[in-house]
Each structure stands twice: as structure tokens, then as C-alpha cells.
Motif scaffolding. Structure first.
Motif, PDB file in Angstrom:
ATOM      1  N   VAL A 107      -3.369  -1.856  -3.513  1.00  0.00           N
ATOM      2  CA  VAL A 107      -4.542  -1.922  -4.384  1.00  0.00           C
ATOM      3  C   VAL A 107      -5.734  -1.141  -3.841  1.00  0.00           C
ATOM      4  CG1 VAL A 107      -3.958  -4.052  -5.588  1.00  0.00           C
ATOM      5  CG2 VAL A 107      -5.223  -4.188  -3.457  1.00  0.00           C
ATOM      6  N   GLU A 108      -5.735  -0.881  -2.540  1.00  0.00           N
ATOM      7  CA  GLU A 108      -6.804  -0.096  -1.936  1.00  0.00           C
ATOM      8  C   GLU A 108      -6.224   0.727  -0.794  1.00  0.00           C
ATOM      9  OE1 GLU A 108      -9.391  -3.258  -0.669  1.00  0.00           O
ATOM     10  OE2 GLU A 108     -10.481  -3.275  -2.559  1.00  0.00           O
ATOM     11  N   ALA A 109      -6.727   1.942  -0.638  1.00  0.00           N
ATOM     12  CA  ALA A 109      -6.297   2.794   0.462  1.00  0.00           C
ATOM     13  C   ALA A 109      -7.467   3.678   0.878  1.00  0.00           C
ATOM     14  CB  ALA A 109      -5.113   3.665   0.043  1.00  0.00           C
ATOM     15  N   SER A 110      -7.702   3.744   2.186  1.00  0.00           N
ATOM     16  CA  SER A 110      -8.741   4.629   2.723  1.00  0.00           C
ATOM     17  C   SER A 110      -8.241   5.181   4.056  1.00  0.00           C
ATOM     18  CB  SER A 110     -10.064   3.875   2.885  1.00  0.00           C
ATOM     19  OG  SER A 110      -9.929   2.841   3.832  1.00  0.00           O
ATOM     20  N   ALA A 111      -9.067   5.887   4.766  1.00  0.00           N
ATOM     21  CA  ALA A 111      -8.647   6.601   5.967  1.00  0.00           C
ATOM     22  C   ALA A 111      -7.883   5.740   6.976  1.00  0.00           C
ATOM     23  CB  ALA A 111      -9.856   7.234   6.646  1.00  0.00           C
ATOM     24  N   LYS A 112      -8.338   4.503   7.179  1.00  0.00           N
ATOM     25  CA  LYS A 112      -7.698   3.632   8.169  1.00  0.00           C
ATOM     26  C   LYS A 112      -7.233   2.300   7.602  1.00  0.00           C
ATOM     27  CE  LYS A 112     -10.199   5.283  12.252  1.00  0.00           C
ATOM     28  NZ  LYS A 112     -11.008   4.841  13.413  1.00  0.00           N
ATOM     29  N   ARG A 113      -7.430   2.078   6.302  1.00  0.00           N
ATOM     30  CA  ARG A 113      -7.148   0.755   5.736  1.00  0.00           C
ATOM     31  C   ARG A 113      -6.240   0.816   4.515  1.00  0.00           C
ATOM     32  NH1 ARG A 113     -11.840  -2.946   7.080  1.00  0.00           N
ATOM     33  NH2 ARG A 113     -13.088  -1.685   8.486  1.00  0.00           N
ATOM     34  N   LEU A 114      -5.412  -0.214   4.403  1.00  0.00           N
ATOM     35  CA  LEU A 114      -4.582  -0.422   3.211  1.00  0.00           C
ATOM     36  C   LEU A 114      -4.712  -1.885   2.803  1.00  0.00           C
ATOM     37  CD1 LEU A 114      -1.328   1.371   4.405  1.00  0.00           C
ATOM     38  CD2 LEU A 114      -2.861   2.183   2.588  1.00  0.00           C
ATOM     39  N   THR A 115      -4.744  -2.117   1.507  1.00  0.00           N
ATOM     40  CA  THR A 115      -4.721  -3.488   0.997  1.00  0.00           C
ATOM     41  C   THR A 115      -3.526  -3.600   0.070  1.00  0.00           C
ATOM     42  OG1 THR A 115      -7.124  -3.643   1.132  1.00  0.00           O
ATOM     43  CG2 THR A 115      -5.990  -5.296  -0.219  1.00  0.00           C
ATOM     44  N   PHE A 116      -2.680  -4.584   0.365  1.00  0.00           N
ATOM     45  CA  PHE A 116      -1.467  -4.827  -0.407  1.00  0.00           C
ATOM     46  C   PHE A 116      -1.649  -6.061  -1.284  1.00  0.00           C
ATOM     47  CE2 PHE A 116      -0.069  -2.810   3.586  1.00  0.00           C
ATOM     48  CZ  PHE A 116       0.539  -1.682   3.063  1.00  0.00           C
ATOM     49  N   TYR A 117      -1.025  -6.025  -2.454  1.00  0.00           N
ATOM     50  CA  TYR A 117      -1.067  -7.140  -3.396  1.00  0.00           C
ATOM     51  C   TYR A 117       0.365  -7.576  -3.679  1.00  0.00           C
ATOM     52  CZ  TYR A 117      -2.220  -9.743  -7.669  1.00  0.00           C
ATOM     53  OH  TYR A 117      -2.372 -10.719  -8.622  1.00  0.00           O
ATOM     54  N   HIS A 118       0.587  -8.876  -3.633  1.00  0.00           N
ATOM     55  CA  HIS A 118       1.918  -9.445  -3.870  1.00  0.00           C
ATOM     56  C   HIS A 118       1.807 -10.498  -4.973  1.00  0.00           C
ATOM     57  CE1 HIS A 118       3.232  -7.618  -0.071  1.00  0.00           C
ATOM     58  NE2 HIS A 118       2.083  -8.036   0.415  1.00  0.00           N
ATOM     59  N   ARG A 119       2.794 -10.506  -5.846  1.00  0.00           N
ATOM     60  CA  ARG A 119       2.836 -11.455  -6.971  1.00  0.00           C
ATOM     61  C   ARG A 119       4.220 -12.098  -6.985  1.00  0.00           C
ATOM     62  NH1 ARG A 119       2.180  -8.305 -12.307  1.00  0.00           N
ATOM     63  NH2 ARG A 119       4.333  -7.774 -11.842  1.00  0.00           N
ATOM     64  N   LEU A 120       4.271 -13.418  -6.774  1.00  0.00           N
ATOM     65  CA  LEU A 120       5.531 -14.157  -6.753  1.00  0.00           C
ATOM     66  C   LEU A 120       5.702 -14.880  -8.082  1.00  0.00           C
ATOM     67  CD1 LEU A 120       7.952 -14.966  -4.934  1.00  0.00           C
ATOM     68  CD2 LEU A 120       6.623 -16.998  -4.305  1.00  0.00           C
ATOM     69  N   THR A 121       6.809 -14.594  -8.766  1.00  0.00           N
ATOM     70  CA  THR A 121       7.060 -15.116 -10.108  1.00  0.00           C
ATOM     71  C   THR A 121       8.287 -16.008 -10.123  1.00  0.00           C
ATOM     72  OG1 THR A 121       6.100 -13.102 -11.048  1.00  0.00           O
ATOM     73  CG2 THR A 121       7.479 -14.409 -12.513  1.00  0.00           C
ATOM     74  N   ASN A 122       8.198 -17.098 -10.866  1.00  0.00           N
ATOM     75  CA  ASN A 122       9.358 -17.940 -11.150  1.00  0.00           C
ATOM     76  C   ASN A 122      10.161 -17.174 -12.205  1.00  0.00           C
ATOM     77  OD1 ASN A 122      11.046 -19.823 -12.597  1.00  0.00           O
ATOM     78  ND2 ASN A 122       9.892 -21.489 -11.644  1.00  0.00           N
ATOM     79  N   VAL A 123      11.358 -16.742 -11.863  1.00  0.00           N
ATOM     80  CA  VAL A 123      12.159 -15.888 -12.745  1.00  0.00           C
ATOM     81  C   VAL A 123      12.480 -16.597 -14.061  1.00  0.00           C
ATOM     82  CG1 VAL A 123      14.392 -14.710 -12.994  1.00  0.00           C
ATOM     83  CG2 VAL A 123      13.117 -14.537 -10.849  1.00  0.00           C
ATOM     84  N   GLU A 124      12.841 -17.861 -13.990  1.00  0.00           N
ATOM     85  CA  GLU A 124      13.247 -18.584 -15.197  1.00  0.00           C
ATOM     86  C   GLU A 124      12.096 -18.781 -16.179  1.00  0.00           C
ATOM     87  OE1 GLU A 124      15.675 -22.614 -16.502  1.00  0.00           O
ATOM     88  OE2 GLU A 124      15.023 -22.383 -14.433  1.00  0.00           O
TER      89      GLU A 124
END
Length: 141
Positions: free
Chosen positions: A81-98
Motif C-alpha cells: 500500500v505504500e513504498a518509498s526509498a527505505k520503507r514498504l507497507t504491506f496490507y493483508h486481508r483474511l477472508t472466510n472462504v465460505e
């Protein structure tokens, strides 16, 4: 863009005395998913071993939205979701498949670390370019 980073189920041993998946296992699934989303932008295990650098988590925000119980089928989708010279921000979404309901979201803020010097270092230009090219749009969150 989102990528699938985990597909599994809630094991009975992952549940607490209330019958819900315990928070430690949400975090474990996010940790495992991180390796796949990092590889998606070029930070593979071999890259880390050869370059001696990797994102180090410095902060994590988690929202528990729905309960998960033993036997529930899970899918984790992740992205940058964000990226710069020294930083990264990751986003995770956990879903109930059913049910299709999102059970948990997590944002993990990282700083790129030189594994030998143990301090921040600029991201590899190709990694930064891949991350910027694949950023999740704000509307996806």
C-alpha cells in the motif's frame, strides 16, 4: 494489486477456550503471507541471502472483524500500500472462504534493513519500482 498469500483452514488447535481462532495464529498467518507478497515484488529468499537486506516490521495494525472457528476455510490476499526509498507497507486481508466475509485486516509497516549492519538501507531500485507499479489502490482497502 492483491495476490493470494495463504489458503488454508482453522485447525482445532488454533482455537482458544472461547472456540475462536486465537490472535497468535492470525499474526502467524500474516507473517507467512509476508514472504509471498515480498517475493511478488522481488524480495525472494535468495535475494535476501545474496543481498543481505530485507524489510523489518516496525509496526503492525490489526482489525479483527469476524470470528473464525475450527474448520473455517481461509484465504489471505496481500499487497503493497505504500513504498518509498527505505520503507514498504504491506496490507493483508483474511477472508472466510465460505461466507465471503473479511475476518481480519492487517497493515504491516517495514523499514528495509541491512542485515549485517542492522540499520536501514535503501531498497533495491528494481524492488522499489515493482512495489510502486503494483500498489493497491486506496479503494481496495
Amino acid at each position: 494489486m492483491f495476490i493470494e498469500t495463504h489458503l488454508g483452514r482453522v485447525a482445532p488447535g488454533e482455537c482458544d477456550h472461547l472456540g475462536h481462532m486465537n490472535v497468535q495464529f492470525y499474526v502467524s498467518k500474516v507473517s507467512d503471507a509476508a514472504w509471498h507478497v515480498m517475493a511478488f515484488i522481488g524480495i525472494t529468499p535468495s535475494f535476501i541471502r545474496e543481498r543481505r537486506q530485507a524489510p523489518a516490521a516496525v509496526r503492525q495494525e490489526i482489525a479483527y472483524l469476524r470470528e473464525l472457528r475450527a474448520g473455517d476455510l481461509l484465504r489471505m490476499d496481500s499487497g503493497v500500500v505504500e513504498a518509498s526509498a527505505k520503507r514498504l507497507t504491506f496490507y493483508h486481508r483474511l477472508t472466510n472462504v465460505e461466507s465471503g466475509q473479511v475476518a481480519m485486516t492487517s497493515k504491516v509497516y517495514t523499514v528495509n534493513m541491512d542485515l549485517d549492519a542492522r540499520r536501514s538501507t535503501p531498497l533495491d531500485p528494481a524492488v522499489l519500482a515493482a512495489a510502486l507499479e503494483r500498489l493497491l489502490p486506496e479503494s481496495a482497502l
